[in-house]
Design a protein around this motif. Structure first.
Motif, PDB file in Angstrom:
ATOM      1  N   UNK A  69       0.849  -1.190   0.000  1.00  0.00           N
ATOM      2  CA  UNK A  69       0.000   0.000   0.000  1.00  0.00           C
ATOM      3  C   UNK A  69       0.884   1.240   0.000  1.00  0.00           C
ATOM      4  N   UNK A  70       0.543   2.185  -0.869  1.00  0.00           N
ATOM      5  CA  UNK A  70       1.294   3.437  -0.958  1.00  0.00           C
ATOM      6  C   UNK A  70       0.327   4.590  -1.169  1.00  0.00           C
ATOM      7  N   UNK A  71       0.873   5.784  -1.155  1.00  0.00           N
ATOM      8  CA  UNK A  71       0.107   7.018  -1.410  1.00  0.00           C
ATOM      9  C   UNK A  71      -1.088   7.145  -0.475  1.00  0.00           C
ATOM     10  N   UNK A  72      -0.822   7.015   0.816  1.00  0.00           N
ATOM     11  CA  UNK A  72      -1.904   7.151   1.797  1.00  0.00           C
ATOM     12  C   UNK A  72      -2.934   6.048   1.693  1.00  0.00           C
ATOM     13  N   UNK A  73      -2.501   4.837   1.377  1.00  0.00           N
ATOM     14  CA  UNK A  73      -3.354   3.652   1.215  1.00  0.00           C
ATOM     15  C   UNK A  73      -4.336   3.777   0.058  1.00  0.00           C
ATOM     16  N   UNK A  84      -3.151   3.432  -3.198  1.00  0.00           N
ATOM     17  CA  UNK A  84      -2.569   2.634  -4.270  1.00  0.00           C
ATOM     18  C   UNK A  84      -2.091   1.303  -3.725  1.00  0.00           C
ATOM     19  N   UNK A  85      -2.415   0.237  -4.444  1.00  0.00           N
ATOM     20  CA  UNK A  85      -1.928  -1.097  -4.112  1.00  0.00           C
ATOM     21  C   UNK A  85      -0.984  -1.524  -5.230  1.00  0.00           C
ATOM     22  N   UNK A  86       0.295  -1.629  -4.904  1.00  0.00           N
ATOM     23  CA  UNK A  86       1.300  -1.987  -5.908  1.00  0.00           C
ATOM     24  C   UNK A  86       1.542  -3.480  -5.900  1.00  0.00           C
ATOM     25  N   UNK A  87       1.663  -4.059  -7.092  1.00  0.00           N
ATOM     26  CA  UNK A  87       1.958  -5.474  -7.283  1.00  0.00           C
ATOM     27  C   UNK A  87       3.422  -5.559  -7.684  1.00  0.00           C
ATOM     28  N   UNK A  95      -3.047  -1.023  -8.540  1.00  0.00           N
ATOM     29  CA  UNK A  95      -4.506  -1.060  -8.480  1.00  0.00           C
ATOM     30  C   UNK A  95      -4.940   0.070  -7.548  1.00  0.00           C
ATOM     31  N   UNK A  96      -5.883   0.874  -7.996  1.00  0.00           N
ATOM     32  CA  UNK A  96      -6.390   1.960  -7.162  1.00  0.00           C
ATOM     33  C   UNK A  96      -7.308   1.396  -6.080  1.00  0.00           C
ATOM     34  N   UNK A  97      -7.085   1.831  -4.837  1.00  0.00           N
ATOM     35  CA  UNK A  97      -7.932   1.423  -3.714  1.00  0.00           C
ATOM     36  C   UNK A  97      -8.995   2.503  -3.552  1.00  0.00           C
ATOM     37  N   UNK A 125      -9.027  -8.216  -4.920  1.00  0.00           N
ATOM     38  CA  UNK A 125      -9.632  -9.100  -5.912  1.00  0.00           C
ATOM     39  C   UNK A 125      -9.210  -8.706  -7.321  1.00  0.00           C
ATOM     40  N   UNK A 126      -9.166  -7.402  -7.590  1.00  0.00           N
ATOM     41  CA  UNK A 126      -8.702  -6.927  -8.889  1.00  0.00           C
ATOM     42  C   UNK A 126      -7.228  -7.272  -9.097  1.00  0.00           C
ATOM     43  N   UNK A 127      -6.419  -7.139  -8.053  1.00  0.00           N
ATOM     44  CA  UNK A 127      -5.010  -7.504  -8.146  1.00  0.00           C
ATOM     45  C   UNK A 127      -4.844  -8.988  -8.444  1.00  0.00           C
ATOM     46  N   UNK A 128      -5.625  -9.827  -7.772  1.00  0.00           N
ATOM     47  CA  UNK A 128      -5.547 -11.264  -7.985  1.00  0.00           C
ATOM     48  C   UNK A 128      -5.930 -11.615  -9.425  1.00  0.00           C
ATOM     49  N   UNK A 129      -6.947 -10.933  -9.941  1.00  0.00           N
ATOM     50  CA  UNK A 129      -7.388 -11.141 -11.318  1.00  0.00           C
ATOM     51  C   UNK A 129      -6.270 -10.749 -12.306  1.00  0.00           C
ATOM     52  N   UNK A 130      -5.622  -9.624 -12.042  1.00  0.00           N
ATOM     53  CA  UNK A 130      -4.525  -9.176 -12.909  1.00  0.00           C
ATOM     54  C   UNK A 130      -3.350 -10.140 -12.900  1.00  0.00           C
ATOM     55  N   UNK A 131      -3.105 -10.730 -11.742  1.00  0.00           N
ATOM     56  CA  UNK A 131      -1.985 -11.665 -11.609  1.00  0.00           C
ATOM     57  C   UNK A 131      -2.310 -13.032 -12.189  1.00  0.00           C
ATOM     58  N   UNK A 132      -3.603 -13.278 -12.451  1.00  0.00           N
ATOM     59  CA  UNK A 132      -4.012 -14.552 -13.005  1.00  0.00           C
ATOM     60  C   UNK A 132      -3.899 -15.705 -12.025  1.00  0.00           C
TER      61      UNK A 132
END
Length: 82
Positions: free
Chosen positions: A40-44, A46-49, A63-65, A74-81
């Motif tokens: 988590x960055x930018x004041x929580x 942004x979620x960086x993979x 992924x924007x939080x 869930x969006x991050x998991x989808x992106x990672x496949x």
């Protein structure tokens, strides 16, 4: 007055979404699931993979939080496949 800390729910949400207990890094603002670092960055907001290989890191995307950290995971998991 009421204060909310989206990062407080971060680690339990990672467990629910990825089905594994993550290794907590950086004061609960980052976790390691396998060789994938979620940070988590930018004041929580942004979620960086981040893919890790030993000490090397490669940022795969962000992924924007918005409202719910679990939706971002869930969006991050989808992106990672995963």
């Amino acid at each position: 007055m009421r204060f909310e800390d989206p990062a407080a729910e971060f680690v339990p949400a990672v467990e629910r979404v990825f089905g594994a207990q993550p290794r907590v890094l950086d004061g609960s603002r980052a976790v390691l699931v396998g060789d994938m670092k979620l940070q988590l960055e930018a004041g929580e907001r942004e979620l960086w993979l981040i893919e890790t290989h030993g000490v090397l890191e490669h940022r795969l995307g962000m992924v924007e939080v918005r409202e719910d950290i679990e939706e971002a995971l869930l969006e991050a998991k989808e992106r990672l496949g995963a």
